[in-house]
Design a protein around this motif. Structure first.
Motif, mmCIF file in Angstrom:
data_model
loop_
_atom_site.group_PDB
_atom_site.id
_atom_site.type_symbol
_atom_site.label_atom_id
_atom_site.label_comp_id
_atom_site.label_asym_id
_atom_site.label_seq_id
_atom_site.Cartn_x
_atom_site.Cartn_y
_atom_site.Cartn_z
ATOM 1 N N LEU A 73 -40.839 12.601 27.986
ATOM 2 C CA LEU A 73 -40.940 12.277 26.368
ATOM 3 C C LEU A 73 -39.954 13.436 25.702
ATOM 4 O O LEU A 73 -39.006 12.840 24.974
ATOM 5 C CB LEU A 73 -42.090 12.273 26.161
ATOM 6 C CG LEU A 73 -42.382 11.873 24.522
ATOM 7 C CD1 LEU A 73 -41.465 10.333 24.383
ATOM 8 C CD2 LEU A 73 -43.885 11.693 24.060
ATOM 9 N N LEU A 74 -40.108 14.378 25.876
ATOM 10 C CA LEU A 74 -39.276 15.392 25.095
ATOM 11 C C LEU A 74 -37.906 15.491 25.443
ATOM 12 O O LEU A 74 -37.130 15.610 24.489
ATOM 13 C CB LEU A 74 -39.847 16.941 25.567
ATOM 14 C CG LEU A 74 -41.368 17.372 24.967
ATOM 15 C CD1 LEU A 74 -41.806 18.616 25.663
ATOM 16 C CD2 LEU A 74 -41.151 17.379 23.668
ATOM 17 N N ARG A 75 -37.489 15.114 26.581
ATOM 18 C CA ARG A 75 -35.953 14.918 27.040
ATOM 19 C C ARG A 75 -35.679 13.856 26.038
ATOM 20 O O ARG A 75 -34.192 13.655 25.650
ATOM 21 C CB ARG A 75 -35.886 14.820 28.342
ATOM 22 C CG ARG A 75 -36.011 16.079 29.260
ATOM 23 C CD ARG A 75 -35.465 15.863 30.489
ATOM 24 N NE ARG A 75 -36.047 14.873 31.403
ATOM 25 C CZ ARG A 75 -37.011 15.035 32.347
ATOM 26 N NH1 ARG A 75 -37.556 16.305 32.259
ATOM 27 N NH2 ARG A 75 -37.611 14.051 32.912
ATOM 28 N N LEU A 76 -36.267 12.724 25.927
ATOM 29 C CA LEU A 76 -35.821 11.395 25.517
ATOM 30 C C LEU A 76 -35.582 11.502 23.974
ATOM 31 O O LEU A 76 -35.245 10.828 23.225
ATOM 32 C CB LEU A 76 -36.724 10.248 25.727
ATOM 33 C CG LEU A 76 -36.169 9.983 27.425
ATOM 34 C CD1 LEU A 76 -37.315 8.885 27.815
ATOM 35 C CD2 LEU A 76 -34.830 9.393 27.712
ATOM 36 N N THR A 77 -36.547 12.582 23.380
ATOM 37 C CA THR A 77 -36.797 12.422 21.991
ATOM 38 C C THR A 77 -35.905 13.762 21.421
ATOM 39 O O THR A 77 -35.058 13.789 20.843
ATOM 40 C CB THR A 77 -38.370 12.563 21.514
ATOM 41 O OG1 THR A 77 -39.076 13.543 22.368
ATOM 42 C CG2 THR A 77 -38.846 10.900 21.873
ATOM 43 N N LEU A 78 -36.810 14.789 21.308
ATOM 44 C CA LEU A 78 -36.545 16.059 20.600
ATOM 45 C C LEU A 78 -35.353 16.852 21.026
ATOM 46 O O LEU A 78 -34.586 17.487 20.326
ATOM 47 C CB LEU A 78 -37.719 17.133 20.508
ATOM 48 C CG LEU A 78 -39.103 16.699 19.800
ATOM 49 C CD1 LEU A 78 -40.192 17.587 19.937
ATOM 50 C CD2 LEU A 78 -38.659 16.237 18.324
ATOM 51 N N GLU A 79 -35.218 16.523 22.498
ATOM 52 C CA GLU A 79 -33.950 17.491 22.962
ATOM 53 C C GLU A 79 -32.645 16.500 22.325
ATOM 54 O O GLU A 79 -31.627 17.532 22.566
ATOM 55 C CB GLU A 79 -34.173 17.643 24.357
ATOM 56 C CG GLU A 79 -35.106 18.427 25.005
ATOM 57 C CD GLU A 79 -34.798 18.715 26.449
ATOM 58 O OE1 GLU A 79 -34.080 18.133 27.065
ATOM 59 O OE2 GLU A 79 -35.539 19.278 26.951
ATOM 60 N N ARG A 80 -32.818 15.610 22.229
ATOM 61 C CA ARG A 80 -31.702 14.863 21.439
ATOM 62 C C ARG A 80 -31.412 15.144 20.009
ATOM 63 O O ARG A 80 -30.389 14.912 19.467
ATOM 64 C CB ARG A 80 -31.491 13.338 21.932
ATOM 65 C CG ARG A 80 -31.775 12.996 23.250
ATOM 66 C CD ARG A 80 -31.469 11.382 23.484
ATOM 67 N NE ARG A 80 -31.526 11.095 24.900
ATOM 68 C CZ ARG A 80 -31.582 9.702 25.268
ATOM 69 N NH1 ARG A 80 -31.557 8.819 24.059
ATOM 70 N NH2 ARG A 80 -31.388 9.346 26.378
ATOM 71 N N ARG A 81 -32.293 15.853 19.256
ATOM 72 C CA ARG A 81 -32.242 16.133 18.158
ATOM 73 C C ARG A 81 -32.178 17.746 17.845
ATOM 74 O O ARG A 81 -32.504 18.421 16.840
ATOM 75 C CB ARG A 81 -33.448 15.651 17.384
ATOM 76 C CG ARG A 81 -33.478 14.129 17.441
ATOM 77 C CD ARG A 81 -34.734 13.502 16.732
ATOM 78 N NE ARG A 81 -34.800 12.110 16.641
ATOM 79 C CZ ARG A 81 -34.231 11.402 15.514
ATOM 80 N NH1 ARG A 81 -33.788 12.003 14.599
ATOM 81 N NH2 ARG A 81 -34.401 10.180 15.631
ATOM 82 N N GLY A 82 -31.380 18.214 18.776
ATOM 83 C CA GLY A 82 -31.260 19.931 18.480
ATOM 84 C C GLY A 82 -32.222 20.826 19.061
ATOM 85 O O GLY A 82 -32.139 22.052 18.593
ATOM 86 N N HIS A 83 -33.485 20.230 19.689
ATOM 87 C CA HIS A 83 -34.446 21.156 20.294
ATOM 88 C C HIS A 83 -34.225 21.620 21.569
ATOM 89 O O HIS A 83 -33.487 21.160 22.388
ATOM 90 C CB HIS A 83 -35.606 20.395 20.014
ATOM 91 C CG HIS A 83 -36.234 20.067 18.666
ATOM 92 N ND1 HIS A 83 -35.444 19.097 18.039
ATOM 93 C CD2 HIS A 83 -37.269 20.695 18.008
ATOM 94 C CE1 HIS A 83 -36.264 18.907 16.891
ATOM 95 N NE2 HIS A 83 -37.226 19.913 16.961
#
Length: 212
Positions: A49-59
């Motif tokens: 989930l983190l790869r598909l969401t926050l990591e795509r937003r600079g996290h």
């Protein structure tokens, strides 16, 4: 009843809607308990989930790190809005999570060991990362809930920790920043965390300056 009160077509449509809603509810319950049924805690689901969401937003996300003296950190999320230590737990489908007077209860029992350990882990991680980065860094502890029965209104806070289902927790982290970091600062804090929080107990050596 709908068919008798209105007409047969309306009755069929109403029946299909009720059946669809019932199927959706049971499917969500089944999915929510899938992690627990497989004997897992939920780290893999949260990683995806983190790869598909926050990591795509600079996290940036560090997975399965160790906080020396305090145990593992499932995920450490570092982004423009702050740093979060994510812990995952899966409970049986019928276990009830609630909060009263600012404290967490599971099946009517307080969870001092769970919340105390997570809080201490986040504080230790903040101290170690701050020392490496050379600047104060706050690490906020959060808990991703897999399974169990939760209050209708979530996320909720108890014992200084935010609790929510994985997707809602991700949304909460985006909407509740604790800092305002630039992209360069995110990278600097990530590098500091990589050295401060080893994998599997390994300690990353400090950089040795080369002779001129």
């Amino acid at each position: 009843m709908c068919g008798a009160l209105v007409n047969a077509v309306f009755g069929i449509v109403a029946g299909l809607l009720v059946a669809g809603a019932d199927t959706l509810v049971h499917w969500r319950i089944y999915q929510a308990s899938s992690v627990w049924r497989r004997g897992l805690r939920g780290e893999d689901r949260m990683n995806r989930l983190l790869r598909l969401t926050l990591e795509r937003r600079g996290h940036r996300t560090l997975i399965a790190r160790m906080v020396p003296g305090h145990g593992p950190a499932d995920q450490l999320v570092i982004g423009p809005g702050g740093v979060w230590l994510v812990h995952n737990e899966a409970w049986q489908p019928d276990f009830e999570l609630s909060h009263h007077g600012g404290r967490l209860f599971i099946e009517g029992r307080t969870q001092s060991k769970l919340v105390g350990g997570l809080t201490a882990r986040a504080e230790a991680a903040a101290r170690l990362i701050s020392e490496r980065a050379g600047t104060p860094v706050k690490v906020t502890p959060v808990l991703a809930v897999h399974g169990g029965r939760m209050p209708r209104r979530t996320p909720f806070q108890a014992d200084g920790i935010t609790f929510a289902r994985p997707l809602r927790l991700v949304r909460w982290m985006r909407r509740n920043p604790t800092a305002d970091y630039t992209a360069d600062q995110v990278e600097e804090i990530t590098r500091a965390a990589v050295h401060a929080l080893p994998i599997g107990g390994r300690v990353m050596p400090a950089a040795v300056p080369t002779a001129q």
